[in-house]
Design a protein around this motif. Structure first.
Motif, short mmCIF file in Angstrom:
data_model
loop_
_atom_site.label_atom_id
_atom_site.label_comp_id
_atom_site.label_asym_id
_atom_site.label_seq_id
_atom_site.Cartn_x
_atom_site.Cartn_y
_atom_site.Cartn_z
N LEU A 166 -16.40 -5.80 -6.92
CA LEU A 166 -15.28 -5.83 -5.98
C LEU A 166 -15.77 -5.64 -4.55
O LEU A 166 -15.31 -6.33 -3.63
N LEU A 167 -16.74 -4.75 -4.36
CA LEU A 167 -17.28 -4.50 -3.02
C LEU A 167 -17.96 -5.75 -2.47
O LEU A 167 -17.77 -6.11 -1.30
N PHE A 168 -18.74 -6.43 -3.30
CA PHE A 168 -19.40 -7.67 -2.86
C PHE A 168 -18.36 -8.72 -2.47
O PHE A 168 -18.53 -9.43 -1.46
N LEU A 169 -17.29 -8.85 -3.25
CA LEU A 169 -16.25 -9.82 -2.94
C LEU A 169 -15.54 -9.48 -1.63
O LEU A 169 -15.27 -10.36 -0.80
N ILE A 170 -15.25 -8.19 -1.43
CA ILE A 170 -14.59 -7.76 -0.20
C ILE A 170 -15.46 -8.08 1.02
O ILE A 170 -14.97 -8.56 2.05
N ILE A 171 -16.78 -7.85 0.88
CA ILE A 171 -17.71 -8.17 1.97
C ILE A 171 -17.66 -9.66 2.29
O ILE A 171 -17.56 -10.08 3.44
N ASP A 172 -17.71 -10.49 1.24
CA ASP A 172 -17.71 -11.93 1.45
C ASP A 172 -16.38 -12.42 2.02
O ASP A 172 -16.35 -13.26 2.93
N PHE A 173 -15.26 -11.89 1.51
CA PHE A 173 -13.95 -12.30 2.00
C PHE A 173 -13.76 -11.90 3.46
O PHE A 173 -13.10 -12.61 4.23
N SER A 174 -14.33 -10.76 3.86
CA SER A 174 -14.18 -10.29 5.24
C SER A 174 -15.00 -11.11 6.23
O SER A 174 -14.69 -11.13 7.43
N LEU A 175 -16.04 -11.76 5.73
CA LEU A 175 -16.94 -12.51 6.62
C LEU A 175 -16.70 -14.01 6.59
O LEU A 175 -17.22 -14.75 7.44
N SER A 176 -15.95 -14.50 5.62
CA SER A 176 -15.68 -15.95 5.51
C SER A 176 -14.21 -16.16 5.19
O SER A 176 -13.49 -15.24 4.81
N SER A 177 -13.76 -17.41 5.33
CA SER A 177 -12.34 -17.71 5.12
C SER A 177 -12.15 -18.95 4.25
O SER A 177 -11.34 -19.81 4.54
N TYR A 178 -12.94 -19.02 3.17
CA TYR A 178 -12.88 -20.21 2.31
C TYR A 178 -11.74 -20.16 1.30
O TYR A 178 -11.23 -21.21 0.89
N TYR A 179 -11.38 -18.97 0.85
CA TYR A 179 -10.43 -18.86 -0.25
C TYR A 179 -9.06 -18.38 0.23
O TYR A 179 -8.97 -17.48 1.08
N ARG A 180 -8.02 -18.97 -0.34
CA ARG A 180 -6.66 -18.49 -0.10
C ARG A 180 -6.40 -17.23 -0.93
O ARG A 180 -7.18 -16.89 -1.80
N PHE A 181 -5.26 -16.60 -0.68
CA PHE A 181 -4.96 -15.33 -1.34
C PHE A 181 -4.95 -15.48 -2.86
O PHE A 181 -5.51 -14.64 -3.57
N SER A 182 -4.37 -16.55 -3.37
CA SER A 182 -4.30 -16.73 -4.83
C SER A 182 -5.69 -16.89 -5.44
O SER A 182 -5.97 -16.38 -6.54
N ASP A 183 -6.58 -17.60 -4.72
CA ASP A 183 -7.94 -17.78 -5.21
C ASP A 183 -8.72 -16.47 -5.16
O ASP A 183 -9.50 -16.15 -6.07
N LYS A 184 -8.50 -15.70 -4.10
CA LYS A 184 -9.16 -14.39 -3.98
C LYS A 184 -8.71 -13.47 -5.12
O LYS A 184 -9.53 -12.76 -5.71
N PHE A 185 -7.42 -13.50 -5.41
CA PHE A 185 -6.88 -12.67 -6.49
C PHE A 185 -7.50 -13.05 -7.83
O PHE A 185 -7.86 -12.18 -8.64
N ASP A 186 -7.65 -14.34 -8.05
CA ASP A 186 -8.27 -14.84 -9.30
C ASP A 186 -9.72 -14.37 -9.41
O ASP A 186 -10.17 -13.93 -10.47
N LEU A 187 -10.48 -14.44 -8.30
CA LEU A 187 -11.88 -14.00 -8.30
C LEU A 187 -11.98 -12.50 -8.56
O LEU A 187 -12.87 -12.04 -9.28
#
Length: 594
Positions: free
Chosen positions: A392-413
């Motif tokens: 979860l920490l790795f995903l949060i780091i990646d989501f905070s630094l990039s904007s490739y995924y929408r909310f639904s995709d982030k939730f799925d990941l």
């Protein structure tokens, strides 16, 4: 405390340490990424400052993907760019598609280096002169990259896979460190998985969470191990891997070390390891950074069989490279690659899968057998939950630094990341175990001797060796054997004859045989896999050694010979001393286990 309890407790501690190293990498990687992004953001160079760059794309039977790759390469924003596509003897319509897309015309390209490769049939230029196409005999990915390096006229080369899509601004981002820091000799970019994202109208600026869970697991794995963790290793200049999907190198450095190793299954890992040793030996300051803001996109395997094959191959490459270069690390004991990277890869990438697999299965089995109590089962669940939080920490780091995924995709990941430690991680550990076992059991040194088209250019098997008996300056097969001294003492040496073997080659052949005799190799095999022509004198020279080789449990083998060679062997009555096999797999099985 019972012995079983001690073993289980040690296994759990080992797992916690493994996950804690990942936690450390996430925090250090975040700091490294932000530092690099700040440096890149502050520097916006005019086009004339960027050095010349050549993208090399090896292609083998890529008729389904090559058209899309060419289209993406045309959109890359970089000044002074050349793109070299290497058709590695494709048996499908790959070359026809390339020719149609680029409107090719034959041209002459001057070779600027002499890294040995398979025969180049023809070179072509596109109508726009941005693309160079090399049509060559099949030799593998590393061989194709070496052909591109030989013909490159640029200061930098970018090596990518045939299915890699480079983001429009990625090349400028990854090249910036080369401009503001002259010590940089190589740099790796981000690799993101694009499965199920091709149909998006705003790809590659947006990605979709893959529909198949096996691919979604890989998205999490790539973010964790490539996009974030490697930045932590790069911060201390200890990164030993630049992904083959997207990496940029100084052309001169690649030529100095002889290019990619053709016979290595982990050519990416092996190449970076040799670059480290090369620069340390020259006592020159150098850096190999990871650039998070330089994104590329690739397709991940969608079937377990394909993924298993890929992960086993990666693990074999890792283990064989470390075995090959193990003692070289200790020539530089105070460098990060020795005191941190080497222990990390041995403890957490080679040994850890064995410990984790045993721990995962022993705890439930011992609890069912009532050897241990339920406390250890609870501790295992807590350990796996700890791994979920790190994902979860790795995903949060990646989501905070990039904007490739929408909310639904982030939730799925995020949901999938919670399942990863309970399912995919164990399978991945199992594949790593199989890869390590295969590496120890099956890996042998193959010293390829390809005499050839021109005897004067004969690439002796001990290239770069100080041994006066052997032809100096050769860079092909035996450089591999030279680098792999650390384990080939106990392995098979295979001298592969290809092309034509004539009287002119006998003297060099005898020198190589004498050299190996002096080294007292345990098993020595002369292999004739692609031999087309052989004079009677040359055959006699080989047969002279046949009985001695047979006594040492070695020998001479012919694999799928043509009619002419087979007739010569029968006429000379050499079949008593020489084994003939129809396929390489049959020969390998016989030689390794017979």
């Amino acid at each position: 405390m019972k012995l079983a309890e001690i073993f289980v407790f040690v296994g759990l501690i080992y797992m916690v340490c493994t996950y804690s190293i990942d936690l450390l990498f996430s925090l250090v990687g975040l700091a490294a990424i932000k530092r690099r992004m700040r440096k890149n953001k502050r520097r916006d160079y005019p086009d004339e400052v960027y050095p010349s760059l050549n993208i090399i794309v090896p292609c083998y039977n890529e008729e389904k993907a090559v058209s899309r790759t060419i289209k993406a390469l045309k959109e890359v924003d970089y000044p002074n760019l050349t793109i070299t596509i290497v058709n590695d003897g494709s048996s499908d319509h790959t070359f026809d598609i390339i020719s149609r897309e680029l409107q090719l015309e034959p041209c002459f390209v001057n070779a600027n280096a002499a890294i040995p490769t398979e025969e180049i049939k023809e070179t072509y230029a596109s109508s726009c002169n941005t693309f160079i196409v090399i049509d060559k005999t099949n030799g593998g990915k590393a061989d194709s990259l070496n052909a591109g390096i030989n013909l490159s006229n640029s200061h930098l080369v970018c090596c990518v896979d045939a299915d890699t899509i480079i983001k429009k601004d990625a090349l400028k981002e990854i090249v910036k460190p080369f401009i503001y820091d002259e010590r940089v000799v190589a740099a790796g970019g981000n690799v993101r998985i694009r499965n199920d994202s091709h149909s998006l109208t705003d790809f590659p600026y947006r990605l979709r969470s893959p529909r198949k869970m096996i691919t979604t697991f890989q998205v999490i794995e790539y973010i964790r191990s490539i996009n974030v963790a490697r930045n932590a290793l790069a911060l201390m200049n200890g990164n030993l891997i630049i992904s083959g999907a997207f990496g940029v190198f100084k052309t001169g450095v690649l030529r100095e070390i002889g290019g990619y190793e053709k016979f290595s299954k982990g050519e990416d890992f092996e190449l970076i390891t040799r670059i480290h040793f090369h620069m340390l030996k020259k006592k020159k300051p150098y850096k190999i950074p990871q650039v998070y803001s330089a994104d590329s996109f690739t397709d991940a395997p969608e079937r377990y069989r394909e993924l298993k094959s890929q992960r086993k191959r990666w693990q074999i490459g890792l283990v064989s490279t470390i075995r090959a270069h193990f003692f070289k690390f200790f020539r530089f004991p105070f460098k990060a690659i020795t005191f941190f990277s080497l222990p990390y890869f041995i403890i957490f990438e080679i040994i850890s899968p064995f410990v984790q697999i045993l721990t995962y299965f022993l705890i439930p089995a011992l609890w069912i057998a009532k050897v241990i109590d339920i406390r250890y089962l609870i501790l295992l669940a807590i350990t796996l939950a700890y791994s979920c939080l790190i994902n979860l920490l790795f995903l949060i780091i990646d989501f905070s630094l990039s904007s490739y995924y929408r909310f639904s995709d982030k939730f799925d990941l995020i949901l999938t990341s919670f399942a990863e430690p309970f399912f995919y991680h164990q399978i991945n550990c199992y594949w790593k175990v199989l890869g390590t076992i295969d590496s120890v059991k099956n890996v042998f040194v193959k010293a390829a001797w390809t005499p050839p088209r021109n005897v004067k250019d004969f690439q002796s098997v001990m290239a770069g060796s100080s041994d006066p008996l052997l032809t100096p300056g050769a860079k092909k097969g035996m450089q591999y054997a030279s680098d792999y001294k650390s384990y080939y003492k106990e392995r098979i040496i295979i001298l592969a004859l290809a092309g034509s073997f004539t009287v002119a080659d006998i003297e060099d052949f005898e020198k190589i045989i004498d050299y190996y005799r002096s080294k007292k190799r345990k098993k020595f095999i002369i292999e004739m896999k692609k031999l087309r022509n052989m004079s009677s004198e040359a055959l006699a020279a080989i047969l002279k050694h046949a009985k001695e080789l047979k006594r040492k449990k070695g020998g001479i083998v012919v694999i799928n010979p043509n009619d002419k060679i087979e007739d010569e062997l029968k006429i000379s009555n050499a079949v008593k001393e020489i084994k003939i096999f129809k396929s390489y797999s049959d020969a390998r099985k016989e030689l390794l286990y017979g």
